[in-house]
Design a protein around this motif. Structure first.
Motif, PDB file in Angstrom:
ATOM      1  N   ASP A 141       0.826  -1.212   0.000  1.00 18.39           N
ATOM      2  CA  ASP A 141       0.000   0.000   0.000  1.00 18.39           C
ATOM      3  C   ASP A 141       0.858   1.260   0.000  1.00 18.39           C
ATOM      4  OD1 ASP A 141      -2.243  -1.571   0.040  1.00 18.39           O
ATOM      5  OD2 ASP A 141      -2.420  -1.552   2.223  1.00 18.39           O
ATOM      6  N   ASP A 142       2.000   1.209   0.678  1.00 17.70           N
ATOM      7  CA  ASP A 142       2.909   2.350   0.729  1.00 17.70           C
ATOM      8  C   ASP A 142       3.903   2.211  -0.418  1.00 17.70           C
ATOM      9  OD1 ASP A 142       4.679   4.360   1.269  1.00 17.70           O
ATOM     10  OD2 ASP A 142       5.058   3.783   3.348  1.00 17.70           O
ATOM     11  N   LEU A 143       3.809   3.083  -1.390  1.00 19.94           N
ATOM     12  CA  LEU A 143       4.663   3.001  -2.577  1.00 19.94           C
ATOM     13  C   LEU A 143       5.889   3.904  -2.489  1.00 19.94           C
ATOM     14  CD1 LEU A 143       2.005   2.757  -5.416  1.00 19.94           C
ATOM     15  CD2 LEU A 143       3.347   0.920  -4.382  1.00 19.94           C
ATOM     16  N   GLY A 144       6.197   4.396  -1.291  1.00 17.62           N
ATOM     17  CA  GLY A 144       7.427   5.156  -1.114  1.00 17.62           C
ATOM     18  C   GLY A 144       7.477   6.382  -2.001  1.00 17.62           C
ATOM     19  N   ASP A 145       8.413   6.390  -2.947  1.00 18.97           N
ATOM     20  CA  ASP A 145       8.554   7.531  -3.847  1.00 18.97           C
ATOM     21  C   ASP A 145       7.519   7.520  -4.967  1.00 18.97           C
ATOM     22  OD1 ASP A 145       9.466   5.401  -5.346  1.00 18.97           O
ATOM     23  OD2 ASP A 145      11.121   6.508  -6.237  1.00 18.97           O
ATOM     24  N   GLY A 146       6.574   6.612  -4.915  1.00 18.47           N
ATOM     25  CA  GLY A 146       5.567   6.463  -5.966  1.00 18.47           C
ATOM     26  C   GLY A 146       5.825   5.270  -6.851  1.00 18.47           C
ATOM     27  N   ASN A 147       7.064   4.749  -6.785  1.00 23.73           N
ATOM     28  CA  ASN A 147       7.433   3.573  -7.579  1.00 23.73           C
ATOM     29  C   ASN A 147       7.809   2.386  -6.696  1.00 23.73           C
ATOM     30  OD1 ASN A 147       7.339   4.760 -10.331  1.00 23.73           O
ATOM     31  ND2 ASN A 147       8.939   6.086  -9.508  1.00 23.73           N
ATOM     32  N   GLY A 148       7.388   2.452  -5.437  1.00 20.97           N
ATOM     33  CA  GLY A 148       7.690   1.355  -4.527  1.00 20.97           C
ATOM     34  C   GLY A 148       9.110   1.350  -4.020  1.00 20.97           C
ATOM     35  N   ARG A 149       9.813   2.469  -4.182  1.00 20.89           N
ATOM     36  CA  ARG A 149      11.219   2.537  -3.779  1.00 20.89           C
ATOM     37  C   ARG A 149      11.367   3.310  -2.477  1.00 20.89           C
ATOM     38  NH1 ARG A 149      14.426   4.877  -8.792  1.00 20.89           N
ATOM     39  NH2 ARG A 149      12.988   6.585  -8.341  1.00 20.89           N
ATOM     40  N   PHE A 150      12.336   2.871  -1.671  1.00 19.73           N
ATOM     41  CA  PHE A 150      12.616   3.517  -0.391  1.00 19.73           C
ATOM     42  C   PHE A 150      14.123   3.740  -0.257  1.00 19.73           C
ATOM     43  CE2 PHE A 150       8.613   1.381   0.070  1.00 19.73           C
ATOM     44  CZ  PHE A 150       7.844   2.284   0.781  1.00 19.73           C
ATOM     45  N   LYS A 151      14.456   4.710   0.566  1.00 19.83           N
ATOM     46  CA  LYS A 151      15.862   5.085   0.751  1.00 19.83           C
ATOM     47  C   LYS A 151      16.647   3.959   1.414  1.00 19.83           C
ATOM     48  CE  LYS A 151      18.758   8.269   3.354  1.00 19.83           C
ATOM     49  NZ  LYS A 151      19.894   8.074   2.469  1.00 19.83           N
ATOM     50  N   VAL A 152      17.897   3.821   0.997  1.00 24.31           N
ATOM     51  CA  VAL A 152      18.808   2.857   1.613  1.00 24.31           C
ATOM     52  C   VAL A 152      19.328   3.449   2.922  1.00 24.31           C
ATOM     53  CG1 VAL A 152      20.965   1.595   1.358  1.00 24.31           C
ATOM     54  CG2 VAL A 152      19.477   1.936  -0.628  1.00 24.31           C
ATOM     55  N   PRO A 153      18.982   2.860   4.076  1.00 29.47           N
ATOM     56  CA  PRO A 153      19.406   3.442   5.360  1.00 29.47           C
ATOM     57  C   PRO A 153      20.843   3.059   5.703  1.00 29.47           C
ATOM     58  CG  PRO A 153      18.149   1.457   5.765  1.00 29.47           C
ATOM     59  CD  PRO A 153      18.152   1.653   4.266  1.00 29.47           C
ATOM     60  N   SER A 154      21.420   3.787   6.640  1.00 24.81           N
ATOM     61  CA  SER A 154      22.739   3.432   7.151  1.00 24.81           C
ATOM     62  C   SER A 154      22.637   2.197   8.035  1.00 24.81           C
ATOM     63  CB  SER A 154      23.323   4.587   7.964  1.00 24.81           C
ATOM     64  OG  SER A 154      24.539   4.190   8.571  1.00 24.81           O
ATOM     65  N   LEU A 155      23.686   1.378   8.003  1.00 24.76           N
ATOM     66  CA  LEU A 155      23.767   0.219   8.890  1.00 24.76           C
ATOM     67  C   LEU A 155      24.596   0.513  10.135  1.00 24.76           C
ATOM     68  CD1 LEU A 155      24.279  -2.654   6.291  1.00 24.76           C
ATOM     69  CD2 LEU A 155      22.152  -1.728   7.215  1.00 24.76           C
ATOM     70  N   ARG A 156      25.087   1.727  10.267  1.00 29.83           N
ATOM     71  CA  ARG A 156      25.801   2.101  11.489  1.00 29.83           C
ATOM     72  C   ARG A 156      24.845   2.022  12.672  1.00 29.83           C
ATOM     73  NH1 ARG A 156      31.483   3.060  11.389  1.00 29.83           N
ATOM     74  NH2 ARG A 156      32.039   3.521   9.228  1.00 29.83           N
ATOM     75  N   ASN A 157      25.244   1.287  13.709  1.00 27.79           N
ATOM     76  CA  ASN A 157      24.429   1.078  14.914  1.00 27.79           C
ATOM     77  C   ASN A 157      23.093   0.417  14.599  1.00 27.79           C
ATOM     78  OD1 ASN A 157      26.201   2.017  16.935  1.00 27.79           O
ATOM     79  ND2 ASN A 157      25.687   4.140  16.454  1.00 27.79           N
ATOM     80  N   ILE A 158      23.060  -0.354  13.510  1.00 26.36           N
ATOM     81  CA  ILE A 158      21.818  -1.005  13.105  1.00 26.36           C
ATOM     82  C   ILE A 158      21.334  -1.999  14.156  1.00 26.36           C
ATOM     83  CG2 ILE A 158      22.993  -2.857  11.828  1.00 26.36           C
ATOM     84  CD1 ILE A 158      19.776  -1.045  10.727  1.00 26.36           C
ATOM     85  N   ALA A 159      22.259  -2.594  14.893  1.00 24.03           N
ATOM     86  CA  ALA A 159      21.862  -3.584  15.892  1.00 24.03           C
ATOM     87  C   ALA A 159      21.006  -2.983  16.999  1.00 24.03           C
ATOM     88  CB  ALA A 159      23.102  -4.228  16.504  1.00 24.03           C
ATOM     89  N   LEU A 160      21.059  -1.659  17.170  1.00 25.11           N
ATOM     90  CA  LEU A 160      20.369  -1.009  18.287  1.00 25.11           C
ATOM     91  C   LEU A 160      18.977  -0.518  17.937  1.00 25.11           C
ATOM     92  CD1 LEU A 160      23.366   1.178  19.526  1.00 25.11           C
ATOM     93  CD2 LEU A 160      22.727  -1.119  20.291  1.00 25.11           C
ATOM     94  N   SER A 161      18.575  -0.585  16.674  1.00 18.91           N
ATOM     95  CA  SER A 161      17.365   0.129  16.258  1.00 18.91           C
ATOM     96  C   SER A 161      16.293  -0.764  15.644  1.00 18.91           C
ATOM     97  CB  SER A 161      17.726   1.237  15.270  1.00 18.91           C
ATOM     98  OG  SER A 161      18.345   0.689  14.114  1.00 18.91           O
ATOM     99  N   ALA A 162      16.216  -2.032  16.068  1.00 16.48           N
ATOM    100  CA  ALA A 162      15.144  -2.903  15.581  1.00 16.48           C
ATOM    101  C   ALA A 162      13.779  -2.324  15.984  1.00 16.48           C
ATOM    102  CB  ALA A 162      15.316  -4.307  16.155  1.00 16.48           C
ATOM    103  N   PRO A 163      12.717  -2.636  15.229  1.00 16.73           N
ATOM    104  CA  PRO A 163      12.641  -3.476  14.027  1.00 16.73           C
ATOM    105  C   PRO A 163      13.049  -2.717  12.778  1.00 16.73           C
ATOM    106  CG  PRO A 163      10.459  -2.748  14.623  1.00 16.73           C
ATOM    107  CD  PRO A 163      11.375  -2.229  15.699  1.00 16.73           C
TER     108      PRO A 163
END
Length: 744
Positions: free
Chosen positions: A272-294
């Motif tokens: 339902d959420d198509l992000g930029d309109g084409n189903g695309r979303f920004k690539v996030p940083s993986l720095r400190n990724i272990a701390l920010s689930a989900p």
């Protein structure tokens, strides 16, 4: 008859007038990027002990404003102060809590009207996206999951003003509320030497967020030369992360482990959420990724293990989602490899610059409390370093792989400057090199046969290197699943006298590197490009033979390339110079293709479905797609059944909605080439577009493309030469554009 003559003269006059008018109409050109915005080449630090040590990009900051300790401190207080919300009950930290990796621990955020912190937060407006981490957000040039904001100052407006979030109805009212607090009056005066204003409020919040930097993780210490900083499992995970098997590094690039590209990966239970309109979303940083689930834009994946499994399955492809990004193809992992990958992601944890939650606020309002985060303890259990002991200091030397010893064991003993000799034999292993100034050379037997690295179709790569000034030569590399030799992010590379066959996606694969030479090698059977130079600069590809690949030689999003004296034959396409979208490098520029033989490239396309390479039609000698300032000269182009040379707009190969680069081929020059028996049996995919086989195909896109080869079959039948005046080129281009519009 007199009247007919007058009418005919009038028509001819009108046509000539139209031609004159068109001659003064310029051909549209793409905006030219500044050199600093190219994005090609290595960002490896010099001097350093490892090529993994990279320079962070410049912060995305306003040119006319410089952060100060006072503005950062003011921003910190404002970040934690609920006074910025309409009901004084919600702060920025409500959704971006420092104890939760500057996320909130929830699947999707709770907005206006919510109470509580972390997993206890509830009762408000349920937002449809996950709260992204703010670690290293200052480097981003696209913000929000859909990338709609280009600066932190611009980004501030949405959470403050949106009715479902902090719901401030009026900026002036907020400013007046702050002005009523003497402490804030002093803080703004100290930070900006002016009274409180909404503009300065946004500057302070942005300055604080840019201070949230993570640069000293176990990975960073390993990249800086501390071989004991990563555990063996984390080192194996790093090697998987940057391998051609997983291709994680293509989007999550060192050192930010992010990119400003938008990707369609198909995460979530619904689309339902198509992000930029084409189903695309920004690539996030993986720095400190272990701390920010989900994780993911919708918080649909609860753990890092689930994230790894999602990508291993091929992203949304496994759930029936179409048009998934070509980098998300899926891969096979053993249980141990899965654990190794997760262990490496924990090695990106660094909270050494974690800001304190203020003890009190100028407004006197309540602060978010500290909340527990069990992931910190898990990260600590992973980040204990290696049990390996550092070797005693010594001078650089030549090390020879001993009988019964693995190549990797010898590599692990090496220091910068060492040469590692591999005696003739058959080695079933994957070799990883991170130290700078390493030479890896095979010692042929008496018959001149090279040592063999045989992956037995089980191992992903033969050699991976991220060491600067790396040289590898005189090896036979066969039967790897994903790649022959992969070199990523280095300055100074020479690959020479390599025979690579059946190595998966690529044969010889330098990416995001500077000062590259690939020479005197043979590559056979790659499912993408036999020799590939991607997002690099200052590249020489010479005296190689490529055959039986999908693409013989490919220069992709690369600057300053020379491709010469190669024999590229019996591939699907012989030589490709291309600019592709959604990569860090935004240009393909200044390439010379000369003295090559591009012959009989009519092989069936056996590329991996979903990749760009898999869409290439058989029968092409040389193709220029979206690239600028390419010279193609003195080449023998023979026996290619569809097209000898093609000069094409990027939309010829990629959907226009995906293009984020200047995609028009411009200022290209084709001359002094020889042609024989091209276009004799054009592929049906070209025929479906109404094309016939030719020596030269130009899709009539782009300014200042010139063709000086005489007596060739071409489309269009007459090609603009370098002798044409600019007005004639302009008129010819516009006439053809109108013809193409008329025929649909």
């Amino acid at each position: 008859m007199k009247w007919l003559g007058r009418i005919l003269a009038l028509l001819i006059g009108l046509i000539l007038l139209a031609v004159v008018i068109l001659a003064f109409r310029q051909v549209p050109q793409d905006d030219r990027l500044a050199v600093g915005d190219y994005g090609a080449g290595s960002s490896a630090r010099q001097p350093s002990l490892s090529g993994l040590s990279r320079d962070f990009p410049p912060l995305n900051a306003l040119k006319d404003h410089e952060a100060s300790p006072q503005s950062i401190e003011l921003g910190r207080l404002l970040f934690f102060d609920p006074i910025l919300s309409a009901n004084n009950d919600m702060s920025c930290a409500s959704c971006h809590h420092p104890d939760l990796g500057f996320g909130d621990g929830l699947k999707t955020a709770q907005g206006a009207g919510a109470s509580g912190t972390g997993l206890e937060r509830s009762g408000g407006t349920s937002l449809n996206r996950n709260s992204p981490s703010l670690w290293n957000v200052g480097y981003a040039r696209k913000l929000f999951w859909d990338g709609r904001a280009s600066s932190l100052e611009e980004q501030v407006d949405t959470p403050l003003m949106h009715l479902d979030e902090m719901a401030v109805a009026d900026k002036d009212t907020l400013v007046e509320e702050l002005k009523a607090i003497p402490a804030y009056q002093d803080l703004f005066q100290n930070a900006f030497n002016s009274e409180i204003s909404y503009q300065n409020l946004t500057l302070a919040l942005a300055d604080f967020q840019r201070s949230l930097q993570s640069h000293d993780s176990p990975f960073d210490r390993y990249a800086g030369g501390d071989k004991e900083a990563l555990s063996p499992s984390q080192r194996r995970g790093l090697n998987l992360f940057r391998s051609a098997a997983t291709r994680c590094f293509e989007c999550h690039q060192n050192p930010t482990f992010a990119s400003d590209s938008l990707r369609r990966i198909g995460a979530g239970d619904s689309q339902d959420d198509l992000g930029d309109g084409n189903g695309r979303f920004k690539v996030p940083s993986l720095r400190n990724i272990a701390l920010s689930a989900p994780y993911m834009h919708d918080g649909s994946l609860q753990s890092l293990e689930e994230v790894v499994d999602f990508y291993a399955e091929g992203g949304g492809r496994a759930h029936g989602v179409s048009d998934i990004d070509p980098f998300v193809l899926g891969f096979d992992l053993s249980d141990q490899e899965r654990r190794d990958m997760v262990a490496f992601l924990y090695a990106l944890t660094d909270e050494s610059q974690l800001p304190e939650i203020p003890s009190q606020l100028p407004s006197g309002l309540s602060l978010v409390p500290h909340v527990p985060n069990l992931a910190r303890d898990i990260a600590q259990s992973h980040n204990l370093g290696s049990t390996l002991q550092s070797s005693a200091p010594r001078e650089a030397d030549t090390l020879r792989v001993a009988a019964g010893e693995s190549i990797q064991a010898t590599v692990d003993k090496a220091i910068p400057g060492d040469t590692i000799e591999i005696p003739y034999g058959i080695y079933h292993e994957r070799v990883v090199i991170d130290s700078n100034d390493i030479t890896l050379v095979g010692l042929p037997n008496a018959a001149g046969e090279y040592p063999v690295l045989d992956g037995q179709e089980q191992l992903s790569e033969a050699v991976i290197s991220s060491g600067n000034n790396f040289e590898v030569s005189k090896l036979k590399v066969i039967n790897y699943r994903n790649n022959g030799i992969l070199v990523e992010g280095v300055r100074g590379l020479r690959i020479a006298e390599i025979y690579a066959e059946n190595t998966g996606i690529y044969g010889l694969y330098p990416v995001q590197s500077t000062d590259v030479i690939i020479e005197d090698s043979v590559v056979v059977g790659a499912k993408d490009a036999g020799i590939y130079a991607g997002q690099s600069e200052n590249v020489i590809i010479r005296r190689n033979e490529t055959y039986g690949n999908v693409l013989g030689i490919e220069a992709e999003n690369t600057v300053n390339v020379e491709i010469y004296e190669n024999y590229s034959h019996d591939n699907t396409l012989g030589i490709l110079v291309v600019l592709l979208p959604n990569l860090t490098s935004k240009v393909s520029l200044k390439t010379k293709v000369y003295n090559n033989r591009a012959e009989d490239n009519n092989g069936a396309n056996f590329g991996i479905p979903g990749t760009i390479a898999a869409t290439v039609a058989p029968g092409g000698g040389i193709a220029i797609v979206g690239a600028d300032e390419v010279e193609v000269y003195n080449n023998s182009i023979k026996g290619n059944k569809s097209i000898g040379i093609g000069v094409l707009h990027l939309s010829f190969a990629v959907d226009k909605s995906q293009i984020d680069v200047p995609a028009t081929p411009e200022r290209n020059h084709i001359y002094n080439n020889s042609y024989e028996n091209n276009g004799y049996d054009i592929d049906p995919s070209f025929r479906a577009m109404g094309l016939s086989g030719v020596d030269i195909l130009w899709d009539i896109s782009g300014a200042d493309n010139h063709f000086d080869d005489k007596g060739v079959k071409s489309f269009p039948p007459m090609l603009p030469s370098s002798n044409w005046p600019q007005g004639l080129y302009n008129a010819y281009w516009h006439i053809w554009q109108n013809i193409l519009k008329l025929v649909g």
